[in-house]
Design an enzyme around this catalytic site. Structure first.
Site, PDB file in Angstrom:
ATOM      1  N   ARG A 174      -1.273   5.558  11.670  1.00 15.90           N
ATOM      2  CA  ARG A 174      -0.374   4.396  11.511  1.00 15.90           C
ATOM      3  C   ARG A 174       0.314   4.037  12.826  1.00 15.90           C
ATOM      4  NH1 ARG A 174      -3.283   5.133   8.029  1.00 15.90           N
ATOM      5  NH2 ARG A 174      -2.917   5.145   5.793  1.00 15.90           N
ATOM      6  N   SER A 223       2.952   0.830   1.214  1.00 17.58           N
ATOM      7  CA  SER A 223       3.659   2.096   1.413  1.00 17.58           C
ATOM      8  C   SER A 223       4.874   1.873   2.306  1.00 17.58           C
ATOM      9  CB  SER A 223       2.731   3.132   2.046  1.00 17.58           C
ATOM     10  OG  SER A 223       1.681   3.467   1.166  1.00 17.58           O
ATOM     11  N   GLU A 293       7.280   3.039   7.314  1.00 15.56           N
ATOM     12  CA  GLU A 293       6.039   2.412   7.757  1.00 15.56           C
ATOM     13  C   GLU A 293       6.248   0.917   7.951  1.00 15.56           C
ATOM     14  OE1 GLU A 293       1.464   1.997   6.121  1.00 15.56           O
ATOM     15  OE2 GLU A 293       2.483   3.921   5.930  1.00 15.56           O
TER      16      GLU A 293
END
EC number: 1.3.1.98
Length: 303
Positions: A174, A223, A293
């Protein structure tokens, strides 16, 4: 905000410039106050000119794609939100390669690759949003990630177009290292030839998994937290007792506890408060600091 600033922005952009545009209408969470200016450049050359003017005016700016993975404060954003939705071209320059612009949707890219019987991006069908947004955070699913398939990453840096070999960029879970102000504008993906039937079966398997585990039913940003190394964020949140917990209109999903959803009438402040409570409890129980995130930007108190 001044008349002169607006005039210069409108002169620079062949596309559109909106004033005091509510960002709630451009984000998947459906929250966020207005941006002073919301610019939609018509193409890459238009974006180049816009960035030159924005930089000359010393205006803060950020890039918005499909509006996923972002939480904008209720006070809005003092500067320019730049939408790349018109930069959505896609082509296959040679066999096994696809060049996609940042504003193209992830699903468009998946469909294009499928039509060409190219495999390697099926996992992207699980990820909403745009190619540029997915690349900027090296989005992934099912053990695969975007940058693994990138042969050439094309960005705008200091007003210039730069092309870099994907493998030479620093990226990870990520994460894609970008310089301050660097904008992902396109990428060339290197893919393998596949069989239509096998590709279709994989896509169907991913679709079923998504319906079973992520049929959330309310506006969300995907998420909310990154998975800590060796752990699953949803499990930490669930074990901390937050399944179904609500602050204002912001709710921890009953289906997937790493999804914070807009139950109706939520504010950005509701999400910040809820996320803070989750982080504090997980830290106390597990000694783990959850990291968001989603990108958090803008003002969280009206001036």
């Amino acid at each position: 905000m001044t008349v002169d600033t607006l005039a210069r922005l409108c002169t620079a952009v062949r596309g559109r410039v909106l004033v005091n545009e509510p960002l709630a209408g451009h984000t998947s969470l459906k929250v966020g106050g207005p941006a002073d200016y919301f610019a939609i450049p018509a193409d890459l050359a238009d974006l180049e000119e816009l960035i030159k003017v924005v930089r000359s005016l010393s205006l803060p700016y950020f890039i918005i794609g499909g509006g996923f993975n972002v939480l904008v404060g209720d006070g809005g954003f003092r500067g320019v939100a730049i939408s790349l939705k018109e930069l959505n071209g896609m082509e296959s320059p040679s066999r096994g390669r696809i060049r996609a612009e940042a504003g193209a949707t992830n699903q468009h890219l998946v469909n294009y690759a499928t039509d060409k019987e190219l495999t390697g991006l099926e996992f992207l069908s699980c990820i909403p949003g745009t190619v540029g947004g997915a690349l900027s955070v090296n989005a992934g699913a099912h053990g695969r990630s975007m940058m693994e398939q990138v042969e050439t990453l094309i960005t705008m840096r200091d007003g210039r177009i730069c092309e870099n070999e994907g493998r030479k960029r620093n990226f990870g879970y990520r994460y894609l290292e970008l310089e301050a102000g660097e904008i992902v504008v396109a990428a060339v993906f290197s893919l393998s030839e596949g069989k239509a039937e096998a590709i279709g079966e994989k896509l169907e398997s991913y679709r079923r998994h998504r319906l079973e585990s992520q049929k959330i039913g309310y506006p969300n940003a995907g998420s909310f937290f990154k998975n800590p190394e060796g752990r699953q964020a949803w499990r930490l949140i669930d074990e901390a007792g937050f399944r179904g917990f609500q602050v204002g209109g912001a709710l921890v999903s009953q289906i997937h506890t790493n999804f914070l959803v807009n139950r109706g009438g939520a504010s950005a402040a509701d999400f910040i408060t809820l996320a803070g409570m989750i982080k504090q409890k997980v830290l106390e129980r597990n000694g783990i600091v959850l990291q968001e995130e989603v990108r958090i930007l803008g003002e969280f108190e009206q001036k």
